[in-house]
Design a protein around this motif. Structure first.
Motif, mmCIF file in Angstrom:
data_model
loop_
_atom_site.group_PDB
_atom_site.id
_atom_site.type_symbol
_atom_site.label_atom_id
_atom_site.label_comp_id
_atom_site.label_asym_id
_atom_site.label_seq_id
_atom_site.Cartn_x
_atom_site.Cartn_y
_atom_site.Cartn_z
ATOM 1 N N ALA A 8 41.805 47.954 54.414
ATOM 2 C CA ALA A 8 41.172 46.698 54.809
ATOM 3 C C ALA A 8 40.585 46.111 53.540
ATOM 4 O O ALA A 8 39.754 46.750 52.880
ATOM 5 N N ILE A 15 37.061 46.405 48.534
ATOM 6 C CA ILE A 15 37.301 47.326 49.663
ATOM 7 C C ILE A 15 36.097 48.219 49.957
ATOM 8 O O ILE A 15 36.082 48.910 50.969
ATOM 9 N N GLN A 20 30.672 53.034 50.704
ATOM 10 C CA GLN A 20 30.774 52.719 52.135
ATOM 11 C C GLN A 20 31.738 51.559 52.362
ATOM 12 O O GLN A 20 32.034 50.808 51.439
ATOM 13 N N ARG A 45 38.965 62.297 46.873
ATOM 14 C CA ARG A 45 37.825 63.150 47.237
ATOM 15 C C ARG A 45 36.620 62.304 47.652
ATOM 16 O O ARG A 45 35.878 62.651 48.577
ATOM 17 N N THR A 47 36.566 59.291 49.089
ATOM 18 C CA THR A 47 36.772 58.766 50.452
ATOM 19 C C THR A 47 36.603 59.885 51.469
ATOM 20 O O THR A 47 35.964 59.697 52.514
ATOM 21 N N ILE A 63 42.723 64.577 47.370
ATOM 22 C CA ILE A 63 43.088 64.612 45.948
ATOM 23 C C ILE A 63 41.814 64.736 45.112
ATOM 24 O O ILE A 63 40.881 63.940 45.272
ATOM 25 N N THR A 64 41.789 65.750 44.242
ATOM 26 C CA THR A 64 40.632 65.984 43.375
ATOM 27 C C THR A 64 41.098 66.630 42.081
ATOM 28 O O THR A 64 42.122 67.310 42.064
ATOM 29 N N ARG A 65 40.321 66.404 41.010
ATOM 30 C CA ARG A 65 40.601 67.118 39.757
ATOM 31 C C ARG A 65 39.820 68.422 39.690
ATOM 32 O O ARG A 65 39.987 69.199 38.772
ATOM 33 N N HIS A 79 45.936 68.313 43.191
ATOM 34 C CA HIS A 79 45.412 67.771 41.940
ATOM 35 C C HIS A 79 46.124 66.493 41.515
ATOM 36 O O HIS A 79 45.854 65.968 40.430
ATOM 37 N N ILE A 99 45.137 56.585 52.656
ATOM 38 C CA ILE A 99 43.996 55.847 53.240
ATOM 39 C C ILE A 99 42.873 55.558 52.237
ATOM 40 O O ILE A 99 41.757 55.245 52.633
ATOM 41 N N GLY A 101 40.502 56.051 48.398
ATOM 42 C CA GLY A 101 40.003 54.699 48.126
ATOM 43 C C GLY A 101 40.678 54.051 46.935
ATOM 44 O O GLY A 101 41.889 54.221 46.725
ATOM 45 N N GLY A 102 39.886 53.320 46.162
ATOM 46 C CA GLY A 102 40.414 52.486 45.102
ATOM 47 C C GLY A 102 41.298 53.235 44.109
ATOM 48 O O GLY A 102 42.392 52.774 43.761
ATOM 49 N N GLU A 103 40.834 54.383 43.662
ATOM 50 C CA GLU A 103 41.610 55.129 42.642
ATOM 51 C C GLU A 103 42.934 55.603 43.223
ATOM 52 O O GLU A 103 43.971 55.573 42.558
ATOM 53 N N TYR A 105 44.565 54.338 45.882
ATOM 54 C CA TYR A 105 45.471 53.204 46.140
ATOM 55 C C TYR A 105 46.224 52.841 44.859
ATOM 56 O O TYR A 105 47.436 52.621 44.878
HETATM 57 N N1 LIG Z 1 38.478 49.168 52.853
HETATM 58 C C1 LIG Z 1 39.233 50.245 52.987
HETATM 59 O O1 LIG Z 1 40.278 50.225 53.668
HETATM 60 C C2 LIG Z 1 38.825 51.531 52.311
HETATM 61 C C3 LIG Z 1 39.538 52.706 52.537
HETATM 62 C C4 LIG Z 1 39.127 53.882 51.889
HETATM 63 C C5 LIG Z 1 38.012 53.866 51.056
HETATM 64 N N2 LIG Z 1 37.340 52.700 50.882
HETATM 65 C C6 LIG Z 1 36.166 52.649 49.994
HETATM 66 O O2 LIG Z 1 36.572 53.032 48.673
HETATM 67 C C7 LIG Z 1 35.466 53.632 48.000
HETATM 68 C C8 LIG Z 1 35.930 54.969 47.433
HETATM 69 O O3 LIG Z 1 36.992 54.721 46.494
HETATM 70 P P1 LIG Z 1 36.949 55.310 45.007
HETATM 71 O O4 LIG Z 1 37.986 54.619 44.198
HETATM 72 O O5 LIG Z 1 35.524 55.287 44.527
HETATM 73 O O6 LIG Z 1 37.301 56.867 45.228
HETATM 74 P P2 LIG Z 1 38.574 57.612 45.880
HETATM 75 O O7 LIG Z 1 39.840 56.971 45.410
HETATM 76 O O8 LIG Z 1 38.354 57.807 47.326
HETATM 77 O O9 LIG Z 1 38.394 59.061 45.214
HETATM 78 C C9 LIG Z 1 38.322 59.186 43.816
HETATM 79 C C10 LIG Z 1 38.422 60.658 43.480
HETATM 80 O O10 LIG Z 1 39.760 61.111 43.733
HETATM 81 C C11 LIG Z 1 40.124 62.074 42.748
HETATM 82 N N3 LIG Z 1 41.222 61.517 41.958
HETATM 83 C C12 LIG Z 1 41.492 60.225 41.706
HETATM 84 N N4 LIG Z 1 42.613 60.113 40.951
HETATM 85 C C13 LIG Z 1 43.060 61.367 40.750
HETATM 86 C C14 LIG Z 1 44.169 61.922 40.061
HETATM 87 N N5 LIG Z 1 45.056 61.129 39.415
HETATM 88 N N6 LIG Z 1 44.325 63.255 40.041
HETATM 89 C C15 LIG Z 1 43.467 64.071 40.673
HETATM 90 N N7 LIG Z 1 42.370 63.596 41.372
HETATM 91 C C16 LIG Z 1 42.183 62.276 41.391
HETATM 92 C C17 LIG Z 1 38.879 62.312 41.894
HETATM 93 O O11 LIG Z 1 38.147 63.325 42.582
HETATM 94 P P3 LIG Z 1 37.150 64.329 41.815
HETATM 95 O O12 LIG Z 1 36.033 63.491 41.293
HETATM 96 O O13 LIG Z 1 36.743 65.300 42.886
HETATM 97 O O14 LIG Z 1 37.979 64.978 40.722
HETATM 98 C C18 LIG Z 1 38.160 60.983 42.006
HETATM 99 O O15 LIG Z 1 36.773 61.052 41.734
HETATM 100 C C19 LIG Z 1 34.333 53.739 49.036
HETATM 101 O O16 LIG Z 1 33.476 52.622 48.889
HETATM 102 C C20 LIG Z 1 35.068 53.634 50.351
HETATM 103 O O17 LIG Z 1 34.252 53.146 51.396
HETATM 104 C C21 LIG Z 1 37.718 51.540 51.481
#
Ligand SMILES: NC(=O)c1ccc[n+]([C@@H]2O[C@H](COP(=O)([O-])OP(=O)(O)OC[C@H]3O[C@@H](n4cnc5c(N)ncnc54)[C@H](OP(=O)(O)O)[C@@H]3O)[C@@H](O)[C@H]2O)c1
Length: 164
Positions: A8, A15, A20, A45, A47, A63-65, A79, A99, A101-103, A105
């Motif tokens: 969304a 997003i 949140q 991780r 999300t 997915i986490t490092r 990983h 699903i 989050g930003g990273e 996607y």
């Molecule tokens: N609007 C929507 O549809 C929607 C959907 C989902 C989430 N969201 C929002 O998105 C935000 C979270 O997104 P985000 O970008 O901060 O985090 P994220 O993508 O949910 O998670 C990031 C974490 O994923 C791991 N990671 C990322 N790339 C990696 C790779 N190449 N290899 C291994 N691990 C990897 C790392 O975990 P580690 O730090 O553990 O290593 C990193 O800290 C929140 O605000 C959430 O509410 C919105």
């Protein structure tokens, strides 16, 4: 196997903010539940942690490092996005949902077949963004639009894109 991305996003690609979601859209939550129940969900991780607990009747691929991260029983950690996709392919799943989050996607967009995007008619402040879509690569297949109401604070459209 189809790799289906669900998101969304606001008009300004926002997003999320402060880990949140940023709007109250019951219709989007309902659609998310209908589409994903019984399936495998691939997520970052952060999300995963924002969910608080695994969503019922869905298998979580996190997915986490962090080499010490342990997924709850019945769920799995990887990983990289690619590692998780290979796991799904080996299970011969018919689909997996990305699903967020930003990273995640950003990392998975080139691997996806279908995008199910809820386009939210708002431009809120945020700290997490969905990448701009390249329309050379993505073709709009379906669009359904709805007005705001007492359960949905903004008007919104459910839009399906397929890879060209
Ligand atoms: N609007 C929507 O549809 C929607 C959907 C989902 C989430 N969201 C929002 O998105 C935000 C979270 O997104 P985000 O970008 O901060 O985090 P994220 O993508 O949910 O998670 C990031 C974490 O994923 C791991 N990671 C990322 N790339 C990696 C790779 N190449 N290899 C291994 N691990 C990897 C790392 O975990 P580690 O730090 O553990 O290593 C990193 O800290 C929140 O605000 C959430 O509410 C919105």
């Amino acid at each position: 196997m189809k790799i289906i991305l669900l998101v969304a996003k606001a008009k300004n690609q926002v997003i999320g903010k402060d880990k949140q979601l940023i709007w109250k859209l019951s219709a989007d939550l309902k659609r998310f539940k209908n589409l994903t129940t019984g399936h495998y969900l691939l997520m970052g991780r952060k999300t995963y942690e924002s969910l608080g607990r695994p969503l019922p009747n869905r298998t979580h691929l996190i997915i986490t490092r962090n080499p010490d991260f342990v997924a709850p029983e019945g769920h799995h950690s990887f990983h990289s996005v690619e590692e998780a996709i290979i796991f799904c392919t080996n299970l011969q799943l018919d689909r997996v949902f990305v699903i967020g989050g930003g990273e995640i996607y950003k990392a998975s967009l080139p691997l996806c077949d279908i995008l199910e995007i809820t386009e939210v008619e708002a431009s809120p402040e945020g700290d997490t963004f969905f990448p701009e879509l390249d329309t050379q690569h993505w073709k709009e297949k379906e669009r359904e639009s709805f007005p705001a109401d007492e359960n949905n604070e903004y008007s919104y459209s459910f839009v399906t894109y397929e890879k060209r």
